[in-house]
Design a protein around this motif. Structure first.
Motif, PDB file in Angstrom:
ATOM      1  N   ARG A  12     -48.369 -16.655   8.705  1.00 28.09           N
ATOM      2  CA  ARG A  12     -49.195 -15.664   7.762  1.00 28.09           C
ATOM      3  C   ARG A  12     -49.865 -14.993   8.621  1.00 28.09           C
ATOM      4  O   ARG A  12     -51.181 -15.098   9.099  1.00 28.09           O
ATOM      5  CB  ARG A  12     -49.979 -16.619   6.727  1.00 28.09           C
ATOM      6  N   PRO A  13     -49.316 -13.479   9.196  1.00 28.85           N
ATOM      7  CA  PRO A  13     -50.187 -12.764  10.139  1.00 28.85           C
ATOM      8  C   PRO A  13     -51.226 -12.085   9.349  1.00 28.85           C
ATOM      9  O   PRO A  13     -52.187 -11.650  10.199  1.00 28.85           O
ATOM     10  CB  PRO A  13     -48.875 -11.404  10.324  1.00 28.85           C
ATOM     11  N   GLY A  52     -52.008 -13.770   2.273  1.00 27.86           N
ATOM     12  CA  GLY A  52     -52.056 -13.493   4.082  1.00 27.86           C
ATOM     13  C   GLY A  52     -50.583 -13.348   4.575  1.00 27.86           C
ATOM     14  O   GLY A  52     -50.599 -13.489   5.570  1.00 27.86           O
ATOM     15  N   THR A  53     -49.763 -13.193   3.448  1.00 24.29           N
ATOM     16  CA  THR A  53     -48.355 -13.085   3.795  1.00 24.29           C
ATOM     17  C   THR A  53     -48.018 -11.537   4.375  1.00 24.29           C
ATOM     18  O   THR A  53     -47.233 -11.126   5.128  1.00 24.29           O
ATOM     19  CB  THR A  53     -47.242 -13.517   3.260  1.00 24.29           C
ATOM     20  N   ARG A  84     -55.420  -5.593  13.243  1.00 27.15           N
ATOM     21  CA  ARG A  84     -54.772  -6.583  14.287  1.00 27.15           C
ATOM     22  C   ARG A  84     -53.823  -7.391  13.712  1.00 27.15           C
ATOM     23  O   ARG A  84     -52.666  -7.682  14.241  1.00 27.15           O
ATOM     24  CB  ARG A  84     -55.958  -7.424  14.398  1.00 27.15           C
ATOM     25  N   GLY A  85     -53.774  -7.867  12.497  1.00 24.98           N
ATOM     26  CA  GLY A  85     -52.574  -8.439  11.975  1.00 24.98           C
ATOM     27  C   GLY A  85     -51.337  -7.784  11.822  1.00 24.98           C
ATOM     28  O   GLY A  85     -50.274  -8.151  12.187  1.00 24.98           O
ATOM     29  N   ARG A  90     -45.933  -6.658  14.377  1.00 25.11           N
ATOM     30  CA  ARG A  90     -45.152  -5.586  15.113  1.00 25.11           C
ATOM     31  C   ARG A  90     -44.694  -6.237  16.404  1.00 25.11           C
ATOM     32  O   ARG A  90     -43.640  -6.151  16.879  1.00 25.11           O
ATOM     33  CB  ARG A  90     -46.051  -4.191  15.264  1.00 25.11           C
ATOM     34  N   ASP A  91     -45.723  -6.869  17.175  1.00 27.20           N
ATOM     35  CA  ASP A  91     -45.460  -7.473  18.416  1.00 27.20           C
ATOM     36  C   ASP A  91     -44.458  -8.550  18.378  1.00 27.20           C
ATOM     37  O   ASP A  91     -43.555  -8.798  19.303  1.00 27.20           O
ATOM     38  CB  ASP A  91     -46.877  -7.849  19.176  1.00 27.20           C
ATOM     39  N   ARG A  92     -44.676  -9.379  17.137  1.00 26.72           N
ATOM     40  CA  ARG A  92     -43.297 -10.334  17.138  1.00 26.72           C
ATOM     41  C   ARG A  92     -42.077  -9.820  16.746  1.00 26.72           C
ATOM     42  O   ARG A  92     -41.122 -10.622  17.157  1.00 26.72           O
ATOM     43  CB  ARG A  92     -43.853 -11.485  15.801  1.00 26.72           C
TER      44      ARG A  92
END
Length: 125
Positions: A12-13, A52-53, A84-85, A90-92
């Motif tokens: 849940r980013p 949170g998803t 930040r989420g 995006r980084d993942r």
């Protein structure tokens, strides 16, 4: 609905944002239904924001925070945590081993131009 696995922040980013929003709503002593009416956003938008998803849009986030009567510092924190989420998500996505798109090779045959050039005469019938 199933429970998220242990270490739910990985799945849940936007979990930290969801926790912040739920804390604001509870501090304002609002139910989800009362928040929906006060913020004039859909109940689904509230549920998605609190799950949170997924990240709520900036407009939904601002309406949510205003309805809770939060101070500007809470609004700034919510936007910071949302950003930040989004960055973490995006980084993942960059780490996925997705196949590369097919390479574009030039065509060996050329198609006739369309529309065909006109010679000034009407085409034969």
């Amino acid at each position: 609905m199933t429970r998220p696995p242990a270490g739910g922040h990985l799945e849940r980013p936007f979990a930290r944002l969801a926790e912040h929003l739920i804390a604001l709503r509870c501090a304002a002593r609002l139910t989800q239904r009362a928040l929906v009416q006060a913020a004039t956003i859909s109940r689904g938008a509230v549920q998605h924001a609190e799950s949170g998803t997924a990240a709520p849009s900036a407009a939904v986030l601002d309406a949510y925070i205003r309805a809770c009567g939060a101070v500007p510092a809470d609004q700034a924190r919510a936007h910071l945590v949302r950003n930040r989420g989004r960055t973490a998500k995006r980084d993942r996505l960059r780490t996925l081993n997705a196949p590369a798109p097919p390479s574009s090779t030039p065509r060996t045959t050329s198609a006739p131009p369309w529309p065909p050039p006109t010679s000034g005469r009407a085409p034969p019938l």
